[in-house]
Write a protein that holds these residues in place. Sequence first.
Motif, PDB file in Angstrom:
ATOM      1  N   SER A  54       5.637   9.468  -5.065  1.00  0.00           N
ATOM      2  CA  SER A  54       5.025   9.156  -3.772  1.00  0.00           C
ATOM      3  C   SER A  54       4.950   7.656  -3.539  1.00  0.00           C
ATOM      4  O   SER A  54       4.528   7.221  -2.467  1.00  0.00           O
ATOM      5  N   ASP A  88      -0.139  15.364  -0.540  1.00  0.00           N
ATOM      6  CA  ASP A  88      -1.227  14.407  -0.397  1.00  0.00           C
ATOM      7  C   ASP A  88      -0.766  13.179   0.374  1.00  0.00           C
ATOM      8  O   ASP A  88       0.410  13.004   0.667  1.00  0.00           O
ATOM      9  N   GLY A  89      -1.723  12.317   0.663  1.00  0.00           N
ATOM     10  CA  GLY A  89      -1.424  11.034   1.280  1.00  0.00           C
ATOM     11  C   GLY A  89      -1.401  11.100   2.796  1.00  0.00           C
ATOM     12  O   GLY A  89      -1.534  12.179   3.395  1.00  0.00           O
ATOM     13  N   ARG A  97       3.456   6.013   4.578  1.00  0.00           N
ATOM     14  CA  ARG A  97       3.073   6.068   3.173  1.00  0.00           C
ATOM     15  C   ARG A  97       2.901   4.712   2.500  1.00  0.00           C
ATOM     16  O   ARG A  97       2.158   4.588   1.528  1.00  0.00           O
TER      17      ARG A  97
END
Length: 743
Positions: A474, A196-197, A336
């Motif tokens: 994350s 994800d992300g 990120r």
Amino acid sequence: MLGSTHGTLTTDFRARVVACGEEPHAAVHSVTVDAATECVLDVSGRPLHAAVPDLDRFFRPASVAVIGASDTEGRPNTGITRQLIGWAERVGARLHPVHPTRESVFGRACSPSVAELPEQVDLAVLLVGDPLPVIEELAQAKVRFAVAFASGFAETGEEGAAAQARLAAAVERSGLRLLGPNTNLNAFERFRDDLDGPAIALITQSGHQGRPVYTLQELGVRLSHWAPTGNEADLETADFISYFSQRPEVGAIACYVEGLKDGRSFLLAADRAARAGVPVVAVKVGRTETGARMAASHTGKLTGADQVVDAAMRQFGVIRVDGLDELQDTAALLARARKPRAEGVVVYSISGGTGAHFSDLATGAGLSLPTLSEAKQRELHEWIPGYLNVANPVDNGGHPVGDWRGRKIIDAILADPGVGVLICPITGPFPPMSDKLAQDLVDAAETTDKLVCVVWGSPVGTEEAYRTTLLGSSRVATFRTFGNCITAVKAYLDHHRFAASYRSPFDEAPRTPSPSFRKAQALMRPGHQLSEHAAKQLLRAYGIRVPREQLVTSAAASVRAAGLVGYPVVMKASGARLAHKTELGLVKVGLTSASQVRDAYRELTDIARYEEIDLDGILVCQMVERGVEMMVGVTQDALFGPTVTVGLGGVLVEVLHDAAVRVPPFGEDQARSMLGELRGRALLEGVRGGPPVDVDALVEVVLRVQRMALELGDDLTELDINPLMVLGRGQGAVALDALAVCR
């Protein structure tokens, strides 16, 4: 798109401009067009916006043709065909093998030629030694994209470069877009779909050099695209930067660049990414002469003067790093991490030595490590022994991380409004202490919008705290070295500072010529170097101040001129091929009487006759003193066209080489930034009791020279104002000498 010589339009760009109802020409100075077409031109006929190619059907085609498909084991085409079948299934594309002698390939019906494909395809993959004969067939079949793997083109020398030029011309006529030649299968890799992300989009001219970034997926970092551009006969790095910067899933673009096909296209693409706030991180080889030679032999591209490349990238926000490890770490962080809440960096460690070492390196790199307030230090000392330093770096002594106090310390640091980044170097595993510290950092990162970084210094990398706890988060940015962490954090803060204030210089670039341009045109002498007197007239046309002076051709006239100019005077020989007058004794300074002026005239003309120098006369000039000597100039870069340079002038320019460069167009902020880069900038502020000089006037000269460079384009091969005497604050700047060369 443009050729490497600015002002020369390629057929592709010509087609886009003609579609807007205008016939382009290098001398065109403005075009009125529909803004959606993005074919607005600047004052010298160059585009002001990057066209964004529609590459959706390249990366996710509905149908694919494999020309030269094979299923005979042991043949290279067989392995490639098998990989393409797997890729087509993953992206939902119908794959059609094409081969003149096969009825089927891997159980799929095979077409004997492109013309006999069962449907119009989006993408053709050419597994043939010579792709040129296939291009016309693809055009007739209205194929949108093609990939050519074949080598033996510009990377091999002159003969290969000629073959590539023929291929590029055929592609341009065809209307399709080509990736390659001399590319590979990287665009068809398997990308993890469970991450994800924001993602990293990768662009490489050498496929193998992208492997470290691609492998980031194994550490939990998402990758969305890989564009292996190869020799860039058509599609180039700039095209993919423009496309990726508009993709919602892309958080950062990582590039490995060996050579730029076209400098202007690259800057327009970087500008589009900067407008979108998408960071571009690049390794650009060619910093050294050896690197430049290797790059040319591998890709057949022009590397460009590295100082200009470096300045151009910085000017448009491209983050240049040196190593592939820095590329992967910096791109991952920028993709990120959230926007910083503050710029202050706090270093937190279980060892005073570790904290001091890291802080030294971080401060030396330009990071801001603010001293924590007295109140914050008192709060930290509730959990950390009073004899330990907690001002920044924060040293906890080790034991507090093993219990409830560890999380309290981290939360207290992150609560400080002046702190935007917390960095914790863990130099080696020391369980259970290091395990508990890693978990506390991960848990704290989940509850804050500030950046938490960890440097895991163990060379092993198999520890549970690293593999599971840190890499499983994350929200925590994990590094393996001090240097990579510092490089990435600085790039992160610099990028967001740049993005917050970015204004595209292309929006303010001149679209019509100034009145000065008409005057300057009349002064240009194609193919000649101008005399000092003529060069100063050129400056005068653009409103740049020069001394009072007169050009004379007799001793008597020189005395009359001195009276009009006002003593003391300077006398100089003036000639079209005369560059270094001082070395030849052709400059006389501080003349205060008629007799000195007459003697100087005779001496200057005698020297010129002896040296066989053709003069257009002797200049009698106002003497200007008490200022700082600077240099402002224009040169033509093979990649970027005209560039503007400013630096310390006089004899210092050849001794110190203290100069900064920019690629037009740029605004006042960049002109002032150039001055800030100079090692000798303190001279402008006043040293040893001297008064500060007129920096505003210096900036104005830089901007006027830039306008000259934009309007005259490559007709002005070189301009050198040296010295430009910058006087005291409010008194302006005077060009004491000038050299200009016309194309």
